[in-house]
Scaffold this motif. Structure first.
Motif, PDB file in Angstrom:
ATOM      1  N   GLU A  44     -15.194   4.199 -13.693  1.00 54.27           N
ATOM      2  CA  GLU A  44     -14.855   2.828 -14.326  1.00 54.27           C
ATOM      3  C   GLU A  44     -13.557   2.127 -12.993  1.00 54.27           C
ATOM      4  O   GLU A  44     -13.253   3.775 -12.091  1.00 54.27           O
ATOM      5  CB  GLU A  44     -14.028   3.012 -14.893  1.00 54.27           C
ATOM      6  N   ARG A  45     -14.023   1.423 -13.209  1.00 50.33           N
ATOM      7  CA  ARG A  45     -12.883   0.720 -11.745  1.00 50.33           C
ATOM      8  C   ARG A  45     -11.632   0.605 -12.849  1.00 50.33           C
ATOM      9  O   ARG A  45     -11.043   0.701 -13.947  1.00 50.33           O
ATOM     10  CB  ARG A  45     -12.976  -1.100 -12.262  1.00 50.33           C
ATOM     11  N   GLU A  46     -10.745   0.703 -11.644  1.00 51.86           N
ATOM     12  CA  GLU A  46      -9.207   1.982 -11.357  1.00 51.86           C
ATOM     13  C   GLU A  46      -8.061   0.766 -11.565  1.00 51.86           C
ATOM     14  O   GLU A  46      -8.198   0.754 -10.267  1.00 51.86           O
ATOM     15  CB  GLU A  46      -9.499   3.444 -11.573  1.00 51.86           C
ATOM     16  N   PHE A  47      -7.318   0.984 -12.251  1.00 50.42           N
ATOM     17  CA  PHE A  47      -6.138  -0.054 -11.994  1.00 50.42           C
ATOM     18  C   PHE A  47      -5.488   0.924 -10.732  1.00 50.42           C
ATOM     19  O   PHE A  47      -5.127   2.285 -11.183  1.00 50.42           O
ATOM     20  CB  PHE A  47      -5.105   0.451 -12.765  1.00 50.42           C
ATOM     21  N   VAL A  48      -4.737   0.582  -9.360  1.00 54.27           N
ATOM     22  CA  VAL A  48      -3.780   0.712  -8.639  1.00 54.27           C
ATOM     23  C   VAL A  48      -2.708   0.161  -8.134  1.00 54.27           C
ATOM     24  O   VAL A  48      -1.851   0.921  -8.261  1.00 54.27           O
ATOM     25  CB  VAL A  48      -5.184   0.445  -7.452  1.00 54.27           C
ATOM     26  N   ALA A  49      -2.636  -1.138  -8.245  1.00 50.23           N
ATOM     27  CA  ALA A  49      -1.595  -1.531  -7.973  1.00 50.23           C
ATOM     28  C   ALA A  49      -1.428  -3.443  -8.558  1.00 50.23           C
ATOM     29  O   ALA A  49      -1.977  -3.623  -8.409  1.00 50.23           O
ATOM     30  CB  ALA A  49      -0.866  -1.673  -5.983  1.00 50.23           C
ATOM     31  N   ALA A  50      -0.205  -3.930  -9.161  1.00 50.72           N
ATOM     32  CA  ALA A  50       0.627  -5.294  -8.994  1.00 50.72           C
ATOM     33  C   ALA A  50       1.166  -5.285  -8.824  1.00 50.72           C
ATOM     34  O   ALA A  50       2.227  -4.227  -8.393  1.00 50.72           O
ATOM     35  CB  ALA A  50      -0.068  -5.288 -10.604  1.00 50.72           C
ATOM     36  N   SER A  56       9.007  -9.947  -6.633  1.00 51.60           N
ATOM     37  CA  SER A  56      10.036  -9.049  -6.447  1.00 51.60           C
ATOM     38  C   SER A  56       9.954  -8.523  -7.757  1.00 51.60           C
ATOM     39  O   SER A  56      10.416  -7.557  -7.767  1.00 51.60           O
ATOM     40  CB  SER A  56      11.235 -10.297  -7.334  1.00 51.60           C
ATOM     41  N   ALA A  57       8.764  -8.058  -8.549  1.00 49.67           N
ATOM     42  CA  ALA A  57       7.873  -7.338  -8.943  1.00 49.67           C
ATOM     43  C   ALA A  57       6.982  -6.301  -9.116  1.00 49.67           C
ATOM     44  O   ALA A  57       6.169  -6.776  -8.340  1.00 49.67           O
ATOM     45  CB  ALA A  57       7.846  -7.243 -10.333  1.00 49.67           C
ATOM     46  N   THR A  58       6.490  -5.246  -9.047  1.00 53.34           N
ATOM     47  CA  THR A  58       5.132  -4.471  -8.480  1.00 53.34           C
ATOM     48  C   THR A  58       5.263  -3.493  -9.344  1.00 53.34           C
ATOM     49  O   THR A  58       6.280  -2.492 -10.477  1.00 53.34           O
ATOM     50  CB  THR A  58       5.378  -3.709  -7.299  1.00 53.34           C
ATOM     51  N   TYR A  59       3.804  -2.968  -9.318  1.00 52.25           N
ATOM     52  CA  TYR A  59       3.434  -1.516 -10.376  1.00 52.25           C
ATOM     53  C   TYR A  59       2.308  -0.923  -9.814  1.00 52.25           C
ATOM     54  O   TYR A  59       1.603  -1.417  -9.433  1.00 52.25           O
ATOM     55  CB  TYR A  59       3.755  -2.413 -11.671  1.00 52.25           C
ATOM     56  N   TYR A  60       2.645   0.423  -9.974  1.00 52.32           N
ATOM     57  CA  TYR A  60       1.811   1.312  -9.777  1.00 52.32           C
ATOM     58  C   TYR A  60       0.979   2.915 -10.320  1.00 52.32           C
ATOM     59  O   TYR A  60       1.499   2.884 -11.607  1.00 52.32           O
ATOM     60  CB  TYR A  60       2.996   2.406  -8.450  1.00 52.32           C
ATOM     61  N   GLY A  61      -0.061   2.917 -10.495  1.00 55.46           N
ATOM     62  CA  GLY A  61      -1.283   4.086 -11.114  1.00 55.46           C
ATOM     63  C   GLY A  61       0.069   4.682 -10.389  1.00 55.46           C
ATOM     64  O   GLY A  61       0.569   4.978  -9.320  1.00 55.46           O
ATOM     65  N   ASP A  62      -0.328   5.576 -11.426  1.00 51.13           N
ATOM     66  CA  ASP A  62      -0.086   7.538 -10.970  1.00 51.13           C
ATOM     67  C   ASP A  62      -0.686   8.017  -9.955  1.00 51.13           C
ATOM     68  O   ASP A  62       0.479   8.480  -9.613  1.00 51.13           O
ATOM     69  CB  ASP A  62       0.225   8.295 -12.961  1.00 51.13           C
ATOM     70  N   SER A  63      -1.801   7.978  -9.515  1.00 54.72           N
ATOM     71  CA  SER A  63      -1.998   8.114  -8.187  1.00 54.72           C
ATOM     72  C   SER A  63      -2.505   8.520  -7.339  1.00 54.72           C
ATOM     73  O   SER A  63      -2.382   9.003  -6.630  1.00 54.72           O
ATOM     74  CB  SER A  63      -4.153   8.538  -9.020  1.00 54.72           C
ATOM     75  N   VAL A  64      -1.399   6.344  -7.253  1.00 50.11           N
ATOM     76  CA  VAL A  64      -0.900   5.816  -6.168  1.00 50.11           C
ATOM     77  C   VAL A  64       0.351   5.982  -5.962  1.00 50.11           C
ATOM     78  O   VAL A  64       0.933   5.384  -4.858  1.00 50.11           O
ATOM     79  CB  VAL A  64      -1.910   4.710  -5.441  1.00 50.11           C
ATOM     80  N   LYS A  65       1.205   6.419  -6.949  1.00 50.73           N
ATOM     81  CA  LYS A  65       2.275   5.827  -6.875  1.00 50.73           C
ATOM     82  C   LYS A  65       3.281   7.235  -5.691  1.00 50.73           C
ATOM     83  O   LYS A  65       3.238   8.248  -5.225  1.00 50.73           O
ATOM     84  CB  LYS A  65       3.299   5.834  -8.538  1.00 50.73           C
ATOM     85  N   GLY A  66       3.960   6.805  -4.650  1.00 55.85           N
ATOM     86  CA  GLY A  66       4.439   6.945  -3.346  1.00 55.85           C
ATOM     87  C   GLY A  66       4.143   6.962  -2.293  1.00 55.85           C
ATOM     88  O   GLY A  66       4.165   7.229  -1.473  1.00 55.85           O
ATOM     89  N   PHE A  68       1.195   4.493  -1.850  1.00 59.04           N
ATOM     90  CA  PHE A  68       0.853   3.048  -1.460  1.00 59.04           C
ATOM     91  C   PHE A  68       1.948   2.190  -2.435  1.00 59.04           C
ATOM     92  O   PHE A  68       2.402   2.295  -2.834  1.00 59.04           O
ATOM     93  CB  PHE A  68      -0.192   2.286  -2.336  1.00 59.04           C
ATOM     94  N   THR A  69       1.866   0.787  -1.548  1.00 60.64           N
ATOM     95  CA  THR A  69       2.393   0.112  -1.281  1.00 60.64           C
ATOM     96  C   THR A  69       2.217  -1.174  -1.579  1.00 60.64           C
ATOM     97  O   THR A  69       0.809  -1.640  -0.361  1.00 60.64           O
ATOM     98  CB  THR A  69       4.454   0.495   0.114  1.00 60.64           C
ATOM     99  N   THR A  70       2.131  -2.489  -2.531  1.00 56.93           N
ATOM    100  CA  THR A  70       1.489  -3.540  -2.346  1.00 56.93           C
ATOM    101  C   THR A  70       2.512  -4.727  -2.532  1.00 56.93           C
ATOM    102  O   THR A  70       4.028  -4.479  -2.086  1.00 56.93           O
ATOM    103  CB  THR A  70       1.119  -4.248  -3.837  1.00 56.93           C
TER     104      THR A  70
END
Length: 124
Positions: A44-50, A56-66, A68-70
């Motif tokens: 399935e399509r998986e959330f990566v980052a937003a 000023s605010a970002t959020y990352y999926g657990d599998s890419v945290k640390g 990936f950077t958006t």
């Protein structure tokens, strides 16, 4: 209406880096929350980052945290996904998405506009 075009995908060895770009058309980009998702074959399509409208605010999926950077440049109507320390499990088609709301979101249904996707392949 917002149109999105991703670029920057390609093939890289494990441990390498890539930077994806998503160019948006339309006057509402600067007030739109943006997201990155990915879809591997058979999954399935998986959330990566937003990222929110101002960056000023970002959020990352657990599998890419640390790893990936958006970020975004509203003057260029572009959002970026910097991917470091890539792993074979990161292999997927990566999509950017836009929503008619200033805040970020992590659910697919909260996004109204999608790009065509760009392939990222990580070899071991």
């Amino acid at each position: 209406q917002v149109q999105l075009v991703e670029s920057g995908g390609g093939s890289v060895q494990a441990g390498g880096s890539l930077r994806l770009s998503c160019l948006a058309s339309g006057r509402t980009f600067s007030v739109s929350g943006m997201g990155w998702f990915r879809q591997a074959p058979g999954k399935e399509r998986e959330f990566v980052a937003a990222i929110n409208w101002s960056g000023s605010a970002t959020y990352y999926g657990d599998s890419v945290k640390g790893r990936f950077t958006t970020s975004r440049d509203n003057a260029k109507n572009t959002v970026y996904l910097q991917m470091n320390s890539l792993k074979p499990d990161d292999t997927a088609v990566y999509y950017c998405a836009a929503r008619p709301n200033r805040n970020l979101a992590i659910m697919r249904d909260e996004y109204s506009y999608w790009g065509q996707g760009t392939q990222v392949t990580v070899s071991s």
